[in-house]
Design an enzyme around this catalytic site. Structure first.
Site, PDB file in Angstrom:
ATOM      1  N   ASN A 153      37.657  33.497  45.687  1.00  0.00           N
ATOM      2  CA  ASN A 153      37.848  34.494  44.634  1.00  0.00           C
ATOM      3  C   ASN A 153      38.898  35.538  44.976  1.00  0.00           C
ATOM      4  O   ASN A 153      39.434  36.189  44.079  1.00  0.00           O
ATOM      5  CB  ASN A 153      36.515  35.194  44.324  1.00  0.00           C
ATOM      6  CG  ASN A 153      35.866  35.793  45.555  1.00  0.00           C
ATOM      7  OD1 ASN A 153      35.624  35.107  46.540  1.00  0.00           O
ATOM      8  ND2 ASN A 153      35.581  37.083  45.499  1.00  0.00           N
ATOM      9  N   CYS A 326      36.900  49.698  47.665  1.00  0.00           N
ATOM     10  CA  CYS A 326      36.860  51.115  47.293  1.00  0.00           C
ATOM     11  C   CYS A 326      35.953  51.368  46.094  1.00  0.00           C
ATOM     12  O   CYS A 326      35.320  52.412  45.993  1.00  0.00           O
ATOM     13  CB  CYS A 326      38.269  51.620  47.003  1.00  0.00           C
ATOM     14  SG  CYS A 326      39.197  50.644  45.813  1.00  0.00           S
TER      15      CYS A 326
END
Length: 395
Positions: A153, A326
């Protein structure tokens, strides 16, 4: 207004007009419960079975081998945990996977380790591709399942699924593949590739979120995922999400209609972007340059923080992903990038761009024009980049 470019199709895709049109009747007038015997319910039931056949045809499977789930992660959990719990009674408590699977597999395996199962995590090498011989060497008499993702992915690398499937079949070990990123992007034939179980997710191919599939080869009987009703042949109880199932069936039909054509269209776009981004000083491509999904680009820019890079791209109207987590509140870099040998410093400054059906040549140009100056600006403000230039940080 800046140009808007959606280059995060590996994260999710927009519902297409064709899929939405197919869904709408089942969101409004076709609201019957598929388990009801009157006409309104029977119509919904027929729609589900029609979608099941479309999914099966796209995979060269049988309709009775297709089970609708809530998402790819649910399908992964069912395949791996179901197999583990089923075969543990026969003394098979060993699982083989790779070090850079999606967390739906890795966390499932870690959960099973707490129950006493043993897991072998195969290394993937700097190109992000495993060798089928690694699987053969890792299989033991007590191996219950091999689970290896079809296409990664993050870096888009495609694994030798047919070869792995052949080895597993010869050894009598069940083989599962997380094909969430691969379905609709590469041709898949579960029979020819010796795939016993396969997971997919609708929102990766222009169907809605909240719908997935687990293909289970006929002859494999897993423990029920949800008890309580007869839906999905008694294995996953709960009233079906008719509209989303219909949408997924239509999306599969469209996505798999001309995969070679899609590859031929996206590959030159991908390669143009890669070529342009690698002109940035010290930039590096992550993953195999050829054995990767046609729409996947993953490039690292040392001296840049992923969060700053994404926010700067957002200001230019570009949606993308980074090599650091993040958005989850974690400062850790991607486990995928660490698995292929990147240092923490390099992994933090990685950019994933994933192209799709709606990507245009103009979008490609905007990406090529926008990224290099952003990298230059961020590096000019980066103490890490300054230390790298002075040779105080060696990558």
């Amino acid at each position: 207004m800046k140009r808007f470019v959606y280059a995060d199709n590996a994260a999710t895709t927009q519902i297409s007009d064709e899929v939405l049109d197919a869904m709408m009747p089942w969101l409004k007038e076709g609201y019957g419960n598929p388990s009801s015997i009157y006409a309104l319910g029977r119509g919904a039931g027929h729609a589900i079975e029609d979608a099941r056949k479309k999914v099966a045809d796209a995979l060269s499977a049988r309709p009775e081998e297709i089970y609708f789930t809530g998402c790819g992660s649910e399908s992964d959990n069912w395949a791996v945990k179901g197999t583990a719990h089923k075969l543990a009674a026969k003394g098979k408590k060993h699982i083989i996977t790779t070090a850079f699977e999606h967390h739906a597999i890795l966390h499932t395996c870690m959960s099973l380790e707490k129950e006493g199962f043993e897991v072998t995590y195969l290394p993937v090498g700097p190109m992000g591709v495993i060798d089928a011989q690694q699987v053969a060497d890792a299989i033991r008499p007590d191996t219950a399942i091999v689970t290896i993702m079809y296409a990664n992915n993050e870096i888009g690398t495609i694994q030798p699924i047919a070869e792995i499937g052949k080895i597993c079949r010869e050894k009598g070990v069940w083989f599962h593949t997380d094909a969430v990123q691969a379905v609709g992007n590469v041709p898949i034939n579960v029979v020819e590739q010796n795939i016993d179980m396969l997971s997919l997710s609708g929102h990766k191919l222009h169907a809605p979120k909240g719908i997935g599939v687990l293909y289970i080869r006929k002859g494999i009987v897993l423990p029920n995922l949800i008890d309580g009703g007869g839906q999905e042949r008694g294995r996953r109880a709960g009233t079906e999400n008719v509209a989303s199932i219909v949408g997924l069936g239509r999306a599969m039909e469209i996505a798999c209609a001309d995969i070679p054509g899609k590859i031929a269209r996206l590959t030159p776009m991908r390669d143009r972007i890669i070529e342009a981004l690698l002109k940035v000083p010290m930039a590096r491509l992550n993953g195999d340059p050829k054995r990767r999904l046609a729409g996947n680009i993953n490039v690292s820019f040392p001296g840049v923080e992923g969060e700053s890079l994404l926010l700067s791209l957002d200001l230019e109207g570009i949606c993308a992903s980074s090599g650091s987590a993040c958005t989850s509140g974690s400062l850790d870099p991607s486990h995928v990038l660490l698995a292929i040998g990147l240092s923490h410093e390099v992994a933090h400054g990685s950019l994933r761009l994933s192209l799709g059906d709606m990507t245009s040549e103009e979008d490609v140009e905007h990406i090529i024009e926008s990224v290099p100056p952003i990298i230059e600006r961020l590096r000019a403000m980066s103490p890490m980049w300054e230390h790298m230039m002075k040779g105080e940080i060696v990558l």
